[in-house]
Write a protein that holds these residues in place. Structure first.
Motif, PDB file in Angstrom:
ATOM      1  N   ASN A 121       8.172  18.201   8.309  1.00 32.38           N
ATOM      2  CA  ASN A 121       8.180  16.749   8.218  1.00 32.38           C
ATOM      3  C   ASN A 121       7.167  16.208   7.241  1.00 32.38           C
ATOM      4  N   VAL A 347      -5.507   4.319  10.972  1.00 35.83           N
ATOM      5  CA  VAL A 347      -5.613   5.743  11.259  1.00 35.83           C
ATOM      6  C   VAL A 347      -7.091   6.065  11.458  1.00 35.83           C
ATOM      7  N   ALA A 411       2.829  11.535   8.552  1.00 33.28           N
ATOM      8  CA  ALA A 411       2.634  12.970   8.318  1.00 33.28           C
ATOM      9  C   ALA A 411       1.530  13.245   7.296  1.00 33.28           C
ATOM     10  N   GLN A 412       0.897  12.213   6.833  1.00 32.65           N
ATOM     11  CA  GLN A 412      -0.284  12.334   5.983  1.00 32.65           C
ATOM     12  C   GLN A 412      -0.087  13.282   4.790  1.00 32.65           C
ATOM     13  N   PHE A 449      -8.900  19.486   6.780  1.00 33.01           N
ATOM     14  CA  PHE A 449      -8.173  18.262   7.115  1.00 33.01           C
ATOM     15  C   PHE A 449      -9.153  17.102   7.292  1.00 33.01           C
TER      16      PHE A 449
ATOM     17  N   GLU B  71      -1.504   9.150  17.406  1.00 32.70           N
ATOM     18  CA  GLU B  71      -0.138   9.490  17.045  1.00 32.70           C
ATOM     19  C   GLU B  71      -0.044  10.007  15.593  1.00 32.70           C
ATOM     20  N   ARG B  72      -0.752   9.366  14.690  1.00 30.25           N
ATOM     21  CA  ARG B  72      -0.638   9.729  13.283  1.00 30.25           C
ATOM     22  C   ARG B  72      -1.019  11.183  13.005  1.00 30.25           C
ATOM     23  N   PHE B  73      -1.816  11.757  13.871  1.00 29.97           N
ATOM     24  CA  PHE B  73      -2.249  13.128  13.633  1.00 29.97           C
ATOM     25  C   PHE B  73      -1.286  14.160  14.224  1.00 29.97           C
ATOM     26  N   ALA B  75       1.537  15.239  13.370  1.00 27.96           N
ATOM     27  CA  ALA B  75       2.121  16.189  12.425  1.00 27.96           C
ATOM     28  C   ALA B  75       1.213  17.407  12.278  1.00 27.96           C
TER      29      ALA B  75
END
Lengths: 551, 215
Positions: A121, A347, A411-412, A449, B71-73, B75
């Motif tokens: 994804n 985020v 999905a950054q 990350f 939630e954003r993490f 993935a």
């Protein structure tokens, strides 16, 4: 690390770097012309010479620049073919993305890589929204050459191709292994003294500057502040000149203004500044009036709650940020930014990015070091000052995030790509370290990350981040592409410690708790010097690769 | 840092999941450091912790991945589910929304881990009885219905923290003993260490370990 010597020589390093950084400062290059390599476009013969000989050609920087421009021209056709419209956007992306998008004709050789390196994804599904404000800035950048240092890294990065042809393999890794094209990397890296070549000390040696006592340091700082103030004074600030001047660090007194200028928030024209500030501050507070009440609405309540939970956990060890008035500023800035940027929204990590701006802009109003000393904001600042700081933080944060928004979208993808690029880069510049990490199953995503998501803010003391951002603001794509090189330099900084760790646990725990607590400007300068060297080494590589392909 | 390579006979991999702010990192910190970290910054991506415990006379090294709740993490954090022998699923007893989201966390855990993964439900912050928003009984019922181990715990006081981590390990160990967990299966989340003190690079010999990350 053999950097102890270099550290003592650091005072010159920053100066030297500032010079090295500034392409138009010809005297430096001229003066060192025999030693400082230029890039030769017709460099393929260099490979034969590489082994035991430095490039003979004496090149001034101008030659270098001309040649690289040519090299860029050759490759440009390909990019232009893809459409001008894309161009400015693509330069927002990390170089490796850039490659993926532009060199679609090379895709055939890439799919396995992208499959193995990004989760399903995370296939670069880039946001099509374009935030206001980025286009001008970015199209400028897009016209600069050398925007895609990472391109070459990905393009020829299968391990089989990169067996260093000429160098003793260990322990002098930082060479550009397929360096037939890089005359300058020959000079920079093929003269390994002991262990890893040390760019700062080399630089300072080359510059032949040997004044390192405190007095001259202070004097030079004073002189620098004076020069920076001259830039600021206008009537039209020469932003390029200013960037060169402050790449090696902004004097504290000038930092608030310089940061606002380099964020393209404050206009270069002095006369327009106060009007512009007033207008932007008003605009921000109109946003607040307009959007902030919606935080309790169902649509936004989740965003609001996340921000609200995170703010007390932001900079938990600095008392300043436990003050209610400041936490409320953060909440407003982040909430307004988040709902104006729905593609990413809020985020975690973005909250950290407010802090350097906040601390720097606050320093306009106090001589205290607000990081270490007690400062009661509600007592020492009037309403107007707080509002100004808040609005300035919002706008500068917005400018910063415009350049790295794909770090925070679904999905950054920006982070995934940068982590992959970091991996490829380290594989090339420090094969033993890379092999060591791989052997112990340490994945780059596991530690890097966070380096990308929080721009190393979790790894460095705040004062170091502020120094780092001086350079990021002065670098084209500082917070995106250049940050990647900084991360590589940062990782390699710990190679000795890491190579000593014999298991996964040891490596991971060390990588998560790197001992930077006592770091100051000197350590950051070293990292920046190395990062600059890497960037320099890898810049324009794609053009050479393309040439190789074409001929 | 553990000194010798073989002062333990197994490695169990854990993952800690749950909503933002429920105290996942604090539970881990309490377990590995025996301290409550009041000013714990939120986790970005994943963070790693480790501790050696003893179950039935066997030394077991726990490798624990603490994930970010946002939630954003997901993935990124999703890639850590695979290869987990134990999953600690955490909610906050003072915030019902974190409890209501459990079914989504459980779906992730079921879909992304192997069938033998032991899932342990932890109702954290049980020291805040006055602010309780989720009763013990309903959570217990949820756990029973879904075949989860369950405890209420407090990362602050340390109550039941050891128990949650250790009970999970006991259950995994039991699964090994009764043969329901196949050590040779890919992504079992368990590595067996030979007792001979030879070869320090065992992880090299364990290709099944590779799944730890998606990159």
């Amino acid at each position: 690390m053999n950097d102890s010597g270099a550290r003592s020589a650091m005072p010159q390093v920053s100066e030297g770097l500032g010079r090295a950084m500034s392409p138009q400062r010809r005297p430096f290059w001229k003066r060192n012309a025999p030693k400082v390599p230029g890039r030769s476009v017709q460099a393929s013969p260099v490979r034969e010479n590489l082994k035991d000989q430095k490039p003979r050609k004496t090149l001034s920087f101008q030659d270098f620049e001309d040649n690289t421009s040519d090299a860029w021209d050759d490759a440009e056709d390909e990019i232009i073919a893809l459409s001008e419209a894309k161009l400015s956007f693509e330069n927002l992306l990390p170089a490796s993305v850039n490659h993926g998008k532009t060199a679609s004709n090379h895709q055939a050789s890439l799919p396995q890589r992208s499959k193995e390196t990004t989760a399903e994804n995370t296939v670069p599904d880039f946001p099509s929204q374009s935030s206001p404000g980025k286009s001008d800035e970015m199209s400028n950048i897009s016209r600069q050459k050398g925007v895609g240092p990472g391109v070459g890294i990905r393009q020829q990065s299968t391990p089989e191709d990169v067996t260093p042809p000429v160098l003793p393999p260990v322990p002098t890794p930082p060479t550009f292994p397929t360096s037939e094209d890089t005359a300058e990397s020959g000079d920079w890296t093929l003269t390994p003294s002991e262990g890893r070549p040390n760019p700062p000390s080399r630089l300072s040696r080359q510059l032949g500057r040997a004044c390192s006592d405190d007095k001259s340091l202070t004097e030079r700082e004073g002189a620098k502040l004076k020069k920076v103030n001259e830039f600021i004074a206008g009537p039209n600030t020469d932003l390029d000149g200013l960037k060169k001047m402050v790449w090696s660090g902004v004097p504290r007194e000038a930092r608030p203004t310089v940061w606002k200028l380099l964020s393209n928030y404050l206009p270069a024209n002095v006369e327009r500044r106060s009007m512009m500030l007033e207008r932007k501050r008003e605009e921000y507070f109109r946003f607040v009036d307009q959007y902030y009440p919606s935080r309790t609405q169902e649509l936004h309540v989740e965003t609001w709650r996340q921000i609200h939970i995170d703010i007390p956990r932001t900079n938990p060890l600095i008392p300043l940020f436990q003050q209610k008035v400041i936490q409320e500023i953060y909440e407003r800035v982040l909430f307004i930014w988040a709902i104006r940027h729905p593609a990413s929204g809020y985020v975690q990590g973005i909250n950290d990015l407010v802090t350097p701006f906040f601390v720097v802009f606050l320093s306009e109003y106090t001589d205290l070091d607000v990081i270490t000393e007690d400062f009661d904001a509600s007592q020492n600042l009037d309403e107007k000052a707080l509002c100004s700081i808040e609005a300035d933080c919002f706008w500068c944060l917005s400018k910063l995030l415009d350049g790295i928004q794909d770090n925070y979208t679904f999905a950054q993808p920006g982070i995934q790509l940068k982590v992959n690029a970091l991996r490829e880069l380290v594989k090339r510049i420090d094969a033993p370290l890379h092999a060591h990490l791989e052997a112990h199953m340490v994945e780059y995503l596991q530690f890097a990350f966070r380096w990308m998501n929080n721009l190393l803010m979790r790894e460095l003391p705040l004062r170091c981040t502020i120094r780092l951002w001086d350079t990021y603001l002065a670098e084209p794509q500082g917070f995106s592409t250049f940050h990647l090189y900084v991360c590589a330099a940062f990782l390699i900084r710990w190679r000795k410690d890491l190579l000593r760790k014999g298991d996964f646990q040891g490596l991971m725990l060390h990588l998560q708790n790197l001992p930077t607590i006592h770091w100051g400007d000197d350590e950051v300068n070293l990292i920046l010097a190395e990062a600059y060297r890497l960037k320099y080494m890898f810049a324009d590589a794609p053009n050479h690769l393309n040439q190789k392909k074409n001929t | 840092m553990a000194a010798g390579p073989y002062n333990y006979s197994y490695i169990f991999k854990y993952i800690i999941i749950g909503d933002m702010g429920v105290g996942k990192s604090c539970l881990l910190h309490q377990f590995t450091e025996k301290k409550f970290m009041a000013d714990c910054p939120h986790t970005i991506g994943v963070e790693f912790g480790t501790r050696i415990i003893e179950v039935s006379g066997q030394k077991i090294k726990l490798q624990i991945w603490d994930t970010a709740g946002q939630e954003r993490f997901r993935a990124v954090t999703r890639s850590y589910y695979r290869g987990a022998a134990g999953a600690l699923m955490v909610y906050d007893i003072t915030r019902r929304s974190t409890y209501n989201h459990l079914s989504s966390w459980l779906t992730d855990a079921r879909n992304l881990t192997n069938p033998n993964t032991v899932i342990f439900l932890i109702g954290n912050k049980c020291d805040l009885e006055a602010q309780r928003d989720v009763t013990y009984e309903e959570a217990k019922q949820f756990a029973d219905e879904n075949g989860l181990l369950f405890l209420e715990a407090s990362a602050k006081t340390g109550e039941n923290v050891e128990e949650a981590f250790l009970d999970t390990a006991r259950k995994i160990y039991q699964n090994i003993q009764d043969g329901s967990l196949d050590l040779n299966a890919a992504e079992s989340g368990v590595q067996h260490k030979p007792s001979s003190p030879r070869g320090t690079q065992l992880s090299n010999d364990q290709p099944t370990n590779k799944e730890g990350c998606a990159c």
